[in-house]
Each structure stands twice: as C-alpha cells, then as structure tokens.
Design an enzyme around this catalytic site. Structure first.
Site, PDB file in Angstrom:
ATOM      1  N   SER B  49       0.929  -1.277  -0.070  1.00  0.00           N
ATOM      2  CA  SER B  49       0.040   0.091  -0.221  1.00  0.00           C
ATOM      3  C   SER B  49       0.737   1.431  -0.084  1.00  0.00           C
ATOM      4  CB  SER B  49      -0.851  -0.121   1.260  1.00  0.00           C
ATOM      5  OG  SER B  49      -0.136   0.091   2.501  1.00  0.00           O
ATOM      6  N   HIS B  88       1.514   3.677   7.107  1.00  0.00           N
ATOM      7  CA  HIS B  88       0.895   4.710   6.154  1.00  0.00           C
ATOM      8  C   HIS B  88       1.417   6.171   6.492  1.00  0.00           C
ATOM      9  CE1 HIS B  88      -2.580   2.189   4.537  1.00  0.00           C
ATOM     10  NE2 HIS B  88      -1.490   1.524   4.126  1.00  0.00           N
ATOM     11  N   ASP B 113      -7.671   6.393   5.042  1.00  0.00           N
ATOM     12  CA  ASP B 113      -7.587   5.162   5.916  1.00  0.00           C
ATOM     13  C   ASP B 113      -9.054   5.174   6.494  1.00  0.00           C
ATOM     14  OD1 ASP B 113      -5.286   4.223   4.581  1.00  0.00           O
ATOM     15  OD2 ASP B 113      -3.890   4.602   6.709  1.00  0.00           O
TER      16      ASP B 113
END
Lengths: 193, 172
Positions: B49, B88, B113
């Site tokens: 990701s 992230h 998210d």
C-alpha cells in the site's frame, strides 16, 4: 570450533558488518550531496488559489450525521525539484498543505490538498495550471469558520538506502509572505451566527 | 560409548555459543527498542500500500520520541479491526496542547484510511494508536526472508531441519 555452523556464523557476521558500514556511508554521502546540490533551499511558486465549498453528509466526507463543510481548491504551481534526484533517490513525494488555526491559541491544523509521487528526474519540473486538489478537506469541527490558511509545498525524499529526508520549498520572491487563502463559508452561516 | 569430559566440554561450548548469539541479537533489538521508545524499532513491510516507496520485505527503522507527528511523516499504527501493524503516511493533523488527531493514507491507495479505522472512528490518536512511531530510515528487501519463513510453514520446517542436521553432523 571450526565446524560448518561456526564458519557460516563467522561469514554472515562479517558480511552483515560490511553491509551496515556500507549503508551508513551511503546514507551520509547522499545527505551531504543533497546539501551541496541546494536541496534545502528549493524555490516554488503557488498562486491563483480558488477555494470552493460544499456541504457533505456522508462518512466518506467526514460527516457524522450533521452537514460538514468540505473545501477543495484549484491552484497554479511552479517548482523545480530536480536537485532532489541523485544516485540514491528512489522517489520524491511532493505535497501541498494548508495550515490554519483554531478556536484556541494552542490549536493547529495542517491538511494535505494535493500530492504527487515523482520517480524520475525528468518529471521533477512541476508547472501546473488550474490544478484541482486531490482531496476534499473537512475539519474536526463542522465548520472552518472562514479562517485564514497558509499554503506550504513540502517534499519527502525516499532513498534507495538510508534516511528519509524532509523539506519545504521557499517562495520565489523572498519578500512576499507565504501564499494563503480564506476558507470559504456558507452564506447563511453568517446569518445564523 | 565412553563419556569423554573433553567432548562434553566442546558440546557445551557450542551450545553456549548459540545461546550467546541469540541472546546478543535479542539484547540489540531491546536496546534499539529502548532508545527509539517503541516496541517495534525495526519493521518489515508486509503490504504494497506504500508502493513505490516501500515494497514487501523492505526494512524500516522507527523513532517514537516525538509527541506530535508531522503531515507527510510515515507512521506505524495499530487498529482494533486488523491485527497487523499498518505503515501509512499522515495526510492531516489536528493538534491541541492536550492531544493530536491524525488521518492517514497509503501512497498507493486511492482513498484515505477511514475504512481501516474502528467503527465510528474518524481519526487516529497520536498517543493511543500510533504505537510504532515514525519511519526514519530504510533498507530494501532484507526482511523478505522473514516473510518467506512466516508465510511458508514447510519452508520453515526445512530450514530448521537443515540447521539442526548440520549442527549434529558437524559434531562428528
């Protein structure tokens, strides 16, 4: 003591020592090279900022039931990030943020309106006209209260090996202050207040 | 078979050597953990990701001594929904003197998210959720061995078997 296992252990520990030393040297040399190439004083010009407002009621746009102010912007951007690209650069992540205050002195907010991944020096010259923001922005509160927002262009250099490096560009014209805009408000919000 | 005191000594020496190496590695990890103030000072990337910045198997070095994170920082956080730590980037931050709320997004994901957070959770809390800290340094690919070993039980058995066997044979 000179069994197969102990030989393997010796070799692998020597190998890992060399790898650690080599990567520390690479990390330090590439950082030094960034300084020399002027990466920490890069210039940018952000202008023509036009914010637009919409009221949203879905969770995807930050609402928890009540209508939520969502702001998007359109902007122009000029920046040359090619000094960030050297032999140890894997990618540059460039992002445009707005910073604004809150109801109290100690509150600070910073939100990303637009970002881009650049993986080669050839794409590092940015000249954008009427670029639309990638994200629709909402605040923790229901409204932005028409606050002033200052605009920043940040970059994050992702190395092939070594430290992640962060920096912010400075305005072309050093006398002018940071680009800014006023968060838009709904017209009838003023009447209620 | 006679018990030779020298043999016993040599075997004990070898066993102690193995233990020394293992405990040394463990101590280094715990020392890093104390210095960086995080339970996971070294993280192996498990998902794509954050591509192209991080690929599966890349190694990240964490730092968790700052009370506030910046927009653009890459953080490691835990969610109650999924059990694996997520790596992230911080997209937004809203800070007061008491706490900081953060919205994150994977570079390679089209959306932020929100869907990874718990039910009705709109932000991560810097103090409560971002337990892993901020990514400071990077080394490519070296962690791929651990992914292979944890995801293939057969390979794990084979590797452990070979190392035990070689230990036994080398004693001859």
């Amino acid at each position: 003591m000179h069994s197969f296992v102990s030989r393997v252990q010796q070799r692998s520990s020597t190998f890992s020592t060399y790898v650690i030393i080599a990567s520390v040297v690479v990390a330090i040399v590439s950082l030094a090279q960034l300084y020399v190439s002027g990466a920490f004083g890069l210039q940018s010009e952000v202008g023509g900022i036009r914010p637009t407002l919409s009221m949203r009621t879905s969770r995807r746009f930050g609402s928890t039931g009540k209508p939520k102010e969502n702001v998007r912007i359109v902007f122009d951007l000029d920046a040359d990030l090619s000094p960030l690209f050297n032999w140890n650069t894997k990618q540059v992540f460039v992002y445009l943020t707005a910073e604004y205050g809150g109801a109290r002195e100690d509150i600070s907010n910073e939100v990303t309106f637009w970002d881009k991944i650049i993986t080669s020096k050839a794409d590092a010259k940015l000249a954008l006209q009427n670029e639309r923001s990638k994200y629709s922005i909402w605040d923790v509160k229901e409204s932005f209260e028409g606050r002033n927002a200052t605009v920043h262009l940040h970059w994050n250099l992702q190395p092939k090996v070594g430290f992640l490096v962060y920096g912010e560009t400075v305005a072309h014209d050093s006398e002018s202050s940071k680009p800014w805009f006023i968060m838009p408000r709904e017209k009838n919000a003023d009447k209620e207040a | 078979m006679q018990l030779n005191i020298r043999d016993i000594k040599r075997n004990a020496h070898q066993v102690l050597g193995m233990i020394l190496i293992l405990s040394g590695a463990f101590m280094c990890y715990k020392a890093l953990s104390l210095i960086a103030n995080t339970s996971t000072p070294v993280v192996v990337v498990l998902s794509g990701s954050m591509e192209p910045a991080f690929q599966r198997g890349d190694i990240l070095f964490m730092w968790n001594r700052q009370s506030r994170v910046n927009v653009g920082d890459i953080v490691v956080y835990d969610t109650k929904v999924r059990n694996i730590p997520i790596v992230h980037r911080v997209l937004r931050q809203h800070a007061s003197s008491r706490k900081q709320l953060v919205l994150t997004k994977g570079d390679n994901n089209p959306l932020d998210d929100l869907d990874l957070y718990a039910y009705k959770q709109m932000y991560l809390d810097r103090a409560k959720d971002i337990t892993g800290g901020v990514v400071k340094a990077y080394f490519p690919k070296l962690g791929y061995a651990t992914i292979l070993l944890t995801e293939n039980p057969t390979l794990r058995t084979v590797v452990i078997g070979i190392s035990l066997l070689s230990q036994l044979l080398s004693n001859e």
